[in-house]
Design an enzyme around this catalytic site. Structure first.
Site, PDB file in Angstrom:
ATOM      1  N   CYS A   1       0.838  -1.209   0.000  1.00  0.00           N
ATOM      2  CA  CYS A   1       0.000   0.000   0.000  1.00  0.00           C
ATOM      3  C   CYS A   1       0.870   1.256   0.000  1.00  0.00           C
ATOM      4  O   CYS A   1       1.786   1.380   0.816  1.00  0.00           O
ATOM      5  CB  CYS A   1      -0.943  -0.010   1.187  1.00  0.00           C
ATOM      6  SG  CYS A   1      -2.367  -1.066   0.874  1.00  0.00           S
TER       7      CYS A   1
ATOM      8  N   CYS B   1      -2.878   9.389 -39.485  1.00  0.00           N
ATOM      9  CA  CYS B   1      -1.653   9.006 -40.200  1.00  0.00           C
ATOM     10  C   CYS B   1      -0.931  10.257 -40.720  1.00  0.00           C
ATOM     11  O   CYS B   1       0.292  10.358 -40.659  1.00  0.00           O
ATOM     12  CB  CYS B   1      -2.009   8.077 -41.352  1.00  0.00           C
ATOM     13  SG  CYS B   1      -0.547   7.350 -42.128  1.00  0.00           S
TER      14      CYS B   1
HETATM   15  C1  LIG Z   1     -10.327   1.076  -1.670  1.00  0.00           C
HETATM   16  C2  LIG Z   1      -9.230   0.066  -1.741  1.00  0.00           C
HETATM   17  C3  LIG Z   1      -8.668  -0.449  -0.592  1.00  0.00           C
HETATM   18  C4  LIG Z   1      -7.633  -1.376  -0.659  1.00  0.00           C
HETATM   19  N1  LIG Z   1      -7.135  -1.901   0.484  1.00  0.00           N
HETATM   20  C5  LIG Z   1      -6.158  -2.837   0.429  1.00  0.00           C
HETATM   21  C6  LIG Z   1      -5.693  -3.456   1.599  1.00  0.00           C
HETATM   22  O1  LIG Z   1      -6.166  -3.212   2.702  1.00  0.00           O
HETATM   23  N2  LIG Z   1      -4.693  -4.367   1.480  1.00  0.00           N
HETATM   24  C7  LIG Z   1      -4.144  -4.698   0.276  1.00  0.00           C
HETATM   25  O2  LIG Z   1      -3.243  -5.538   0.215  1.00  0.00           O
HETATM   26  N3  LIG Z   1      -4.598  -4.132  -0.863  1.00  0.00           N
HETATM   27  C8  LIG Z   1      -5.590  -3.223  -0.807  1.00  0.00           C
HETATM   28  N4  LIG Z   1      -6.069  -2.680  -1.966  1.00  0.00           N
HETATM   29  C9  LIG Z   1      -5.439  -3.047  -3.263  1.00  0.00           C
HETATM   30  C10 LIG Z   1      -6.176  -4.189  -3.963  1.00  0.00           C
HETATM   31  O3  LIG Z   1      -6.157  -5.375  -3.209  1.00  0.00           O
HETATM   32  C11 LIG Z   1      -5.568  -4.475  -5.346  1.00  0.00           C
HETATM   33  O4  LIG Z   1      -4.226  -4.867  -5.183  1.00  0.00           O
HETATM   34  C12 LIG Z   1      -5.599  -3.275  -6.279  1.00  0.00           C
HETATM   35  O5  LIG Z   1      -6.764  -2.527  -6.082  1.00  0.00           O
HETATM   36  C13 LIG Z   1      -5.515  -3.692  -7.752  1.00  0.00           C
HETATM   37  O6  LIG Z   1      -6.589  -4.524  -8.125  1.00  0.00           O
HETATM   38  P1  LIG Z   1      -7.930  -3.973  -8.869  1.00  0.00           P
HETATM   39  O7  LIG Z   1      -7.488  -3.222 -10.082  1.00  0.00           O
HETATM   40  O8  LIG Z   1      -8.731  -5.206  -9.166  1.00  0.00           O
HETATM   41  O9  LIG Z   1      -8.619  -3.083  -7.899  1.00  0.00           O
HETATM   42  C14 LIG Z   1      -7.128  -1.770  -1.928  1.00  0.00           C
HETATM   43  C15 LIG Z   1      -7.697  -1.260  -3.081  1.00  0.00           C
HETATM   44  C16 LIG Z   1      -8.747  -0.365  -3.005  1.00  0.00           C
HETATM   45  C17 LIG Z   1      -9.371   0.132  -4.273  1.00  0.00           C
END
Ligand SMILES: Cc1cc2nc3c(=O)[nH]c(=O)nc-3n(C[C@H](O)[C@H](O)[C@H](O)COP(=O)(O)O)c2cc1C
Length: 416
Positions: free
Chosen positions: A135, A352
């Site tokens: 994150c 183009c």
């Molecule tokens: C609102 C939000 C909160 C997230 N919280 C976490 C989290 O707590 N832990 C984590 O590993 N990834 C977190 N993520 C990342 C997602 O798990 C994922 O890696 C990322 O969003 C890319 O996937 P996506 O394009 O399908 O959203 C979060 C993503 C979003 C959008």
């Protein structure tokens, strides 16, 4: 019917579709609904010492009528207590023994604290752990998240602390906010990780309110860079997955994440080496029901191609990605316009003319000036076929199949 059963480093799930750690996996209530809808696994919203979140938290990049093409958040890990989360993890695992339930963890960089959280998490009966080294906001300022994932030495060190006590498979979730993802994957591998998952979100500012001059999402007149995800990030994620899959220095199973919302997105990640996939933004946008299309679409495609299991096509495209220097310089394609389909918008001509190689001219046909390819000048760049608004109107046609004349072969022959 093809068998969709997936196996990531020994963690089995009835299908390869897991919910990624995030808002959709914040509670037993949600994960039970998701499993009932057909998801094969879920990575719990990251557990750690509870934090305080801000309001507001999300913003998006909308393109035309397409909402949330890119999605941005400044949310932190779970704001629920460790006890509440782990009690519900245990309950979900009891209720859905055949589904994959993974605890995502992010704690302060102290060996004893990691040991304590690993033990508590595994006592729930969860199938594995995912270490959130990804994150990019809020937690990184506190020495966690991407501040670990950006330094291979820290990634290796914390992974090895976890492996000292872990009994279940350990997945290290990587940050894309790094120049070369293979360094991070190698560090996780050397630390003893059983798998890597990627990508977490990308540093971003999605836009600014032109009346208040404050970037979105705004919190009392200020904002902060957030984490970008959703369909817009899929190409970046695919590239990073393929780089790790091709890297002999880190032979490690991969869970693919980033912009997946349809079955064909998932097929692409698996073709580039992923053992399963995780989804966050699409579940937030459309709800858990999208898993029906994910499963049926993948199954139908596998049946058409004669694939019985995911292993039959996993990694098939890895070797099709090579260095530019290995590409055949003598291979040649040119554009060809199907005049029956052409609506004469002239977008191909202007693209183009102004943006590429002046290889399209306007010729008179049935009283109209219409675009025509100058085949001898066309370099086969694809631009006209990409801007054309009509499906299958501009085709790229092979003129020379190539003779293996690469830049690298020219260099070794002293002809470059
Ligand atoms: C609102 C939000 C909160 C997230 N919280 C976490 C989290 O707590 N832990 C984590 O590993 N990834 C977190 N993520 C990342 C997602 O798990 C994922 O890696 C990322 O969003 C890319 O996937 P996506 O394009 O399908 O959203 C979060 C993503 C979003 C959008």
């Amino acid at each position: 019917m093809p068998d969709l059963t997936a196996d990531l480093a020994g963690i089995r799930s009835p299908n390869p579709f897991w919910l990624a750690s995030g808002p959709p996996t914040n509670s037993e209530y949600q994960i039970a609904r998701a499993f009932d809808a057909g998801w094969g696994g879920a990575v719990w919203k990251t557990v750690g010492e509870p934090i305080v979140n801000v309001s507001s938290r999300y913003s998006s990049l909308d393109i035309g009528t397409r909402r949330m093409m890119g999605f941005n958040n400044i949310e932190l890990i779970t704001d629920r207590t460790v006890e509440d989360n782990l009690r519900e993890v245990a309950s979900i695992k009891r209720r859905y023994p055949d589904h994959a339930v993974i605890v995502s963890l992010m704690v302060e960089p102290k060996r004893e604290t990691w040991h304590e959280f690993v033990k508590m998490s595994e006592d729930t009966g969860a199938d594995g752990l995912e270490l959130n080294f990804g994150c990019p906001h809020g937690m990184s300022e506190r020495g966690m998240g991407s501040s670990v994932g950006q330094v291979p030495e820290y990634t290796k060190m914390i992974t090895s602390w976890v492996k000292e006590v872990a009994r279940t498979p350990v997945i290290v979730k990587l940050t894309p906010n790094i120049t070369d993802i293979t360094f991070a994957a190698r560090a996780a591998y050397e630390g003893g990780a059983d798998a890597v998952s990627l990508i977490n979100t990308i540093n971003s500012i999605t836009g600014i309110d032109l009346d208040t001059f404050v970037p979105r999402p705004a919190v009392a007149g200020k904002s902060s860079h957030g984490g970008y995800c959703g369909p817009a990030v899929k190409p970046i994620a695919l590239h990073m997955v393929s780089a790790i899959a091709a890297d002999e220095g880190a032979p490690i199973p991969i869970s693919g994440i980033g912009g997946i919302e349809r079955w064909d997105d998932a097929a692409e990640f698996i073709l580039l080496g992923a053992s399963n996939v995780q989804v966050c933004t699409a579940a937030m946008h459309y709800g858990f029901r999208i898993v029906e299309e994910l499963r049926s679409g993948l199954s139908t495609w596998m049946e058409e191609k004669g694939f019985e299991t995911l292993d039959d096509f996993r990694g098939r495209s890895v070797n099709a990605v090579t260095d530019w220097g290995n590409l055949d310089l003598s291979y040649k394609i040119v554009a060809s316009i199907d005049w029956k389909k052409c609506i004469n918008c002239k977008l191909c001509y202007i693209a183009c003319e102004d943006g590429a190689h002046q290889s399209i001219e306007l010729v008179r046909r049935r009283g109209e000036m219409i675009p025509s390819i100058k085949q001898d000048d066309c370099v086969g760049c694809n631009l006209c076929s990409l801007v054309c608004p009509v499906d299958d109107c501009i085709h790229m046609v092979e003129r020379d199949p190539g003779r293996g004349d690469t830049w690298k072969s020219r260099v070794s022959a002293g002809k470059a």
